[in-house]
Write an enzyme that holds these catalytic residues in place. Structure first.
Site, PDB file in Angstrom:
ATOM      1  N   GLU A   1       0.805  -1.222   0.000  1.00 50.49           N
ATOM      2  CA  GLU A   1       0.000   0.000   0.000  1.00 50.49           C
ATOM      3  C   GLU A   1       0.839   1.273   0.000  1.00 50.49           C
ATOM      4  O   GLU A   1       0.319   2.364  -0.216  1.00 50.49           O
ATOM      5  CB  GLU A   1      -0.939  -0.003   1.215  1.00 50.49           C
ATOM      6  CG  GLU A   1      -2.052  -1.040   1.097  1.00 50.49           C
ATOM      7  CD  GLU A   1      -3.012  -1.012   2.271  1.00 50.49           C
ATOM      8  OE1 GLU A   1      -2.639  -0.484   3.337  1.00 50.49           O
ATOM      9  OE2 GLU A   1      -4.135  -1.524   2.120  1.00 50.49           O
TER      10      GLU A   1
ATOM     11  N   GLU B   1       6.110 -22.360   7.337  1.00 49.77           N
ATOM     12  CA  GLU B   1       6.700 -21.579   8.426  1.00 49.77           C
ATOM     13  C   GLU B   1       7.683 -22.379   9.276  1.00 49.77           C
ATOM     14  O   GLU B   1       8.410 -21.823  10.102  1.00 49.77           O
ATOM     15  CB  GLU B   1       5.604 -21.013   9.333  1.00 49.77           C
ATOM     16  CG  GLU B   1       4.854 -22.043  10.143  1.00 49.77           C
ATOM     17  CD  GLU B   1       3.834 -21.385  11.059  1.00 49.77           C
ATOM     18  OE1 GLU B   1       3.936 -21.584  12.278  1.00 49.77           O
ATOM     19  OE2 GLU B   1       2.942 -20.670  10.564  1.00 49.77           O
TER      20      GLU B   1
END
Length: 277
Positions: free
Chosen positions: A88, A119
């Site tokens: 953004e 992960e």
């Protein structure tokens, strides 16, 4: 310690039982009110972490002004929030998408789908980071609610060995991740409403802290004028209209003239600095 060890869970606030039980027996309004009660704790936890956030931002600002980059790295919700914040910044502040970079365990596919055990691979985090040719001016911010994610800790440890500055955002105090970094940020939000669901309060805290870090950095680096996003990208009609109205206020010209100047210059900042129009 093995995965799922009981003593490990007891040490993690993020894995402790919710303050609420028998959720399936609650009405809709009870569930909503109790979730909101828990969410109200998040802002206080973030406020208590402001000194830690300040310390990180000050050193990152200095390094970014010297050409350094900021990397977010995480898995699952934490990784997605890092990618979201990074993505953004170019449209909001007009910075290159190479200035702040989000990396998630499992790659772009993990933004929409769970990538099994991504992960848990400790060496993969540094491999993913190394693809960007990191330098000693760069900073790596590990994001992990538990503070124990192998992918993140592995990346942080090797980044530190290679001279990068390191920080983290976690919801557990004194976690392995916090101990591994130069600048830990610990937002202790308490047990989740839904036991262990760190996408809730922990995720909200992470989003708040990321907003604080990136927005403060962009302001300090001159990407804002007054309180306005003068370097935003003009990617749709709403933003063109917003930019036009900004220029109207700044220059005291008509809407049509402001829009003409804006579209010619390509940004509010360039248009306001162009004395000739």
């Amino acid at each position: 310690m093995s995965i799922g060890d009981k003593s490990d869970r007891e040490d993690k606030i993020t894995e402790q039982p919710s303050r609420f039980d028998h959720l399936e027996q609650m009405s809709v309004v009870e569930l909503l009110r109790h979730i909101n009660e828990e969410d109200c704790r998040v802002a206080d936890a973030v406020r208590r972490a402001i000194p830690q956030i300040e310390a990180l931002v000050e050193v990152v600002e200095e390094r970014m002004n010297q050409g350094g980059r900021l990397f977010y790295i995480g898995a699952g919700t934490s990784g997605r929030l890092g990618v979201l914040d990074a993505s953004e910044l170019p449209p909001t502040f007009g910075v290159p998408d190479t200035k702040v970079i989000g990396i998630i365990a499992g790659g772009d596919r993990a933004l929409r789908h769970s990538v099994e055990r991504a992960e848990d691979v400790s060496e993969q985090g540094w491999k993913d980071l190394k693809a960007y040719n990191p330098t000693s001016n760069d900073t790596v911010l590990g994001i992990a609610a538990s503070g124990t994610t192998p992918y993140v800790i592995g990346a942080i440890k090797l980044a530190k060995e290679h001279g990068l500055l390191t920080g983290c955002i976690t919801s557990n105090p004194n976690s392995p991740l916090a101990k591994a970094v130069d600048f830990p940020i610990e937002t202790i939000v308490g047990p989740e409403f839904l036991t262990g669901s760190s996408r809730m309060k922990s995720g909200t805290a992470q989003k708040m802290v990321l907003n604080m870090i990136s927005t403060t950095l962009m302001i300090r680096m001159g990407r804002v004028q007054g309180n306005r996003m003068v370097n935003m990208q003009l990617t749709n009609a709403k933003l063109v209209d917003r930019g036009t109205r900004m220029l109207q206020d700044m220059l005291g010209v008509s809407y049509d003239e402001a829009q003409q100047r804006l579209l010619k210059a390509g940004s509010v900042n360039k248009a306001r600095l162009d004395k000739k129009g």
